[in-house]
Design a protein around this motif. Structure first.
Motif, PDB file in Angstrom:
ATOM      1  N   PRO A 183       0.832  -1.213   0.000  1.00 41.36           N
ATOM      2  CA  PRO A 183       0.000   0.000   0.000  1.00 41.36           C
ATOM      3  C   PRO A 183       0.861   1.255   0.000  1.00 41.36           C
ATOM      4  O   PRO A 183       1.949   1.281   0.582  1.00 41.36           O
ATOM      5  N   ASP A 184       0.345   2.323  -0.631  1.00 39.68           N
ATOM      6  CA  ASP A 184       1.100   3.563  -0.776  1.00 39.68           C
ATOM      7  C   ASP A 184       0.766   4.601   0.286  1.00 39.68           C
ATOM      8  O   ASP A 184       1.352   5.683   0.284  1.00 39.68           O
ATOM      9  N   SER A 185      -0.189   4.315   1.155  1.00 34.48           N
ATOM     10  CA  SER A 185      -0.586   5.299   2.157  1.00 34.48           C
ATOM     11  C   SER A 185      -1.237   4.597   3.336  1.00 34.48           C
ATOM     12  O   SER A 185      -1.548   3.395   3.281  1.00 34.48           O
ATOM     13  N   VAL A 186      -1.459   5.372   4.387  1.00 34.69           N
ATOM     14  CA  VAL A 186      -2.150   4.835   5.567  1.00 34.69           C
ATOM     15  C   VAL A 186      -3.573   4.430   5.199  1.00 34.69           C
ATOM     16  O   VAL A 186      -4.064   3.376   5.627  1.00 34.69           O
ATOM     17  N   ASP A 187      -4.235   5.258   4.392  1.00 29.58           N
ATOM     18  CA  ASP A 187      -5.614   4.938   3.994  1.00 29.58           C
ATOM     19  C   ASP A 187      -5.665   3.628   3.204  1.00 29.58           C
ATOM     20  O   ASP A 187      -6.561   2.806   3.412  1.00 29.58           O
ATOM     21  N   GLU A 188      -4.708   3.437   2.296  1.00 35.00           N
ATOM     22  CA  GLU A 188      -4.676   2.201   1.519  1.00 35.00           C
ATOM     23  C   GLU A 188      -4.398   0.990   2.421  1.00 35.00           C
ATOM     24  O   GLU A 188      -4.932  -0.104   2.199  1.00 35.00           O
ATOM     25  N   THR A 189      -3.559   1.200   3.443  1.00 39.64           N
ATOM     26  CA  THR A 189      -3.274   0.113   4.381  1.00 39.64           C
ATOM     27  C   THR A 189      -4.521  -0.265   5.160  1.00 39.64           C
ATOM     28  O   THR A 189      -4.828  -1.456   5.338  1.00 39.64           O
ATOM     29  N   GLY A 190      -5.250   0.737   5.638  1.00 38.38           N
ATOM     30  CA  GLY A 190      -6.497   0.466   6.339  1.00 38.38           C
ATOM     31  C   GLY A 190      -7.500  -0.252   5.455  1.00 38.38           C
ATOM     32  O   GLY A 190      -8.189  -1.177   5.904  1.00 38.38           O
ATOM     33  N   GLN A 191      -7.563   0.138   4.182  1.00 38.25           N
ATOM     34  CA  GLN A 191      -8.492  -0.500   3.253  1.00 38.25           C
ATOM     35  C   GLN A 191      -8.057  -1.927   2.940  1.00 38.25           C
ATOM     36  O   GLN A 191      -8.895  -2.826   2.789  1.00 38.25           O
ATOM     37  N   LEU A 192      -6.740  -2.143   2.856  1.00 45.36           N
ATOM     38  CA  LEU A 192      -6.228  -3.489   2.622  1.00 45.36           C
ATOM     39  C   LEU A 192      -6.659  -4.432   3.744  1.00 45.36           C
ATOM     40  O   LEU A 192      -7.086  -5.561   3.508  1.00 45.36           O
ATOM     41  N   LEU A 193      -6.560  -3.953   4.989  1.00 45.99           N
ATOM     42  CA  LEU A 193      -7.000  -4.764   6.121  1.00 45.99           C
ATOM     43  C   LEU A 193      -8.501  -4.993   6.079  1.00 45.99           C
ATOM     44  O   LEU A 193      -8.993  -6.102   6.316  1.00 45.99           O
TER      45      LEU A 193
END
Length: 307
Positions: free
Chosen positions: A5-15
């Motif tokens: 993921p390229d950002s915190v938001d993308e990391t949260g969405q990945l989870l």
């Protein structure tokens, strides 16, 4: 293999795409760990979802999960490598019977990679077609301090030293998740090599969202009662507070039994799926369970009227 993921938001969405409900602070810690190539040290009570993070990462990033389950007495032979002594003995016997091969060559062959039995940590240093694996070092607090000292080389340089072969270094470092239930303190030298995050019990809103993922067929009223009841228990002085895993287990048990709502009898019959110590069960069972349920129902009624 999926990209990181390229950002915190993308990391949260990945989870979230992996059906893991994380708050922003956890997504931030995980994003920094992935983007900067540092291990993530997750500490918290048992059952709050630490191990699940590594499983979700493996699933969503399409990387192999290499799990090292820690226990007292864990050593290098069980965690990193050992030599296949049975196969080495067969090789020696064959050389003796046939009378072929010089002793120096045989000696060097016996300690070559074909006789090496790779354990989880050494497997995690291998290059795979899917990309660097997820290395889960689970419940590190169960091991002894000497094993922690050994881990320092792995976590610092992503390499291990095998006396007979030399140093084996990962071409691409694995993504490392370390968990601890804090049954003892982990040495600062380990923590300094990691990003740290304390995984706490979820609040009511987040636990309801977790149940919506894990038990989607559950009636809304029952889900709300379960979470409110468990949240109340966590404010009590119990020997072992119920974690998220126990909440999910209780929810599945109640659905399996076709219960649409909580009652004192239902609670008494199923407390063993929520609480794991007899003293805790004996304290809650009966009148105390009825009292807590009355408080829960009253609070929910007030909330419905105000809503």
């Amino acid at each position: 293999m999926s990209t990181l993921p390229d950002s915190v938001d993308e990391t949260g969405q990945l989870l979230r795409d992996g059906r893991y409900v994380a708050d922003r602070s956890l997504a931030t810690a995980l994003y920094l760990s992935l983007s900067l190539g540092r291990p993530l040290f997750l500490e918290g009570e048992a059952g709050v979802g630490k191990t699940e993070i590594a499983k979700v990462l493996s699933l969503q990033l399409k990387r192999p999960l290499v799990r090292l389950q820690c226990y007292e007495g864990l050593d290098v032979a069980s965690s990193v490598y050992e030599w296949n002594y049975a196969r080495q003995m067969v090789e020696i016997r064959l050389a003796e019977v046939t009378g072929t091969g010089d002793k120096e060559k045989l000696s060097s062959d016996l300690f070559s990679e074909k006789f090496l039995v790779k354990r989880p940590i050494l497997h995690a240093l291998d290059k795979t077609p899917e990309g660097p694996p997820i290395l889960l070092i689970d419940e590190l607090d169960r091991t002894d301090e000497p094993f922690e000292a050994f881990l320092l080389e792995v976590l610092s340089d992503f390499q291990v030293t095998i006396p007979e072969l030399g140093t084996i270094k990962a071409q691409e470092p694995p993504l490392v998740i370390i968990t601890s239930n804090r049954t003892r303190e982990i040495h600062d030298a380990i923590k300094r090599r990691c990003f740290y995050y304390w995984v706490d019990y979820p609040d009511t809103e987040r636990e309801l969202e977790i149940l919506s993922f894990k038990a989607p067929d559950m009636p809304q009223k029952l889900s709300t009662q379960i979470v409110a009841f468990v949240q109340t228990l966590r404010d009590m002085d119990l020997f072992k507070l119920p974690g998220v895993a126990e909440t999910i287990d209780w929810a599945h048990a109640l659905v399996q039994l076709d219960h649409l709502t909580l009652s004192p009898d239902v609670i008494n019959d199923t407390l063993g799926t929520l609480l794991k110590y007899q003293d805790d069960i004996a304290r809650i069972k009966g009148s105390e369970a009825a009292r807590i349920l009355d408080e829960v129902n009253a609070a929910l009624q007030v909330g419905q009227r105000s809503g």
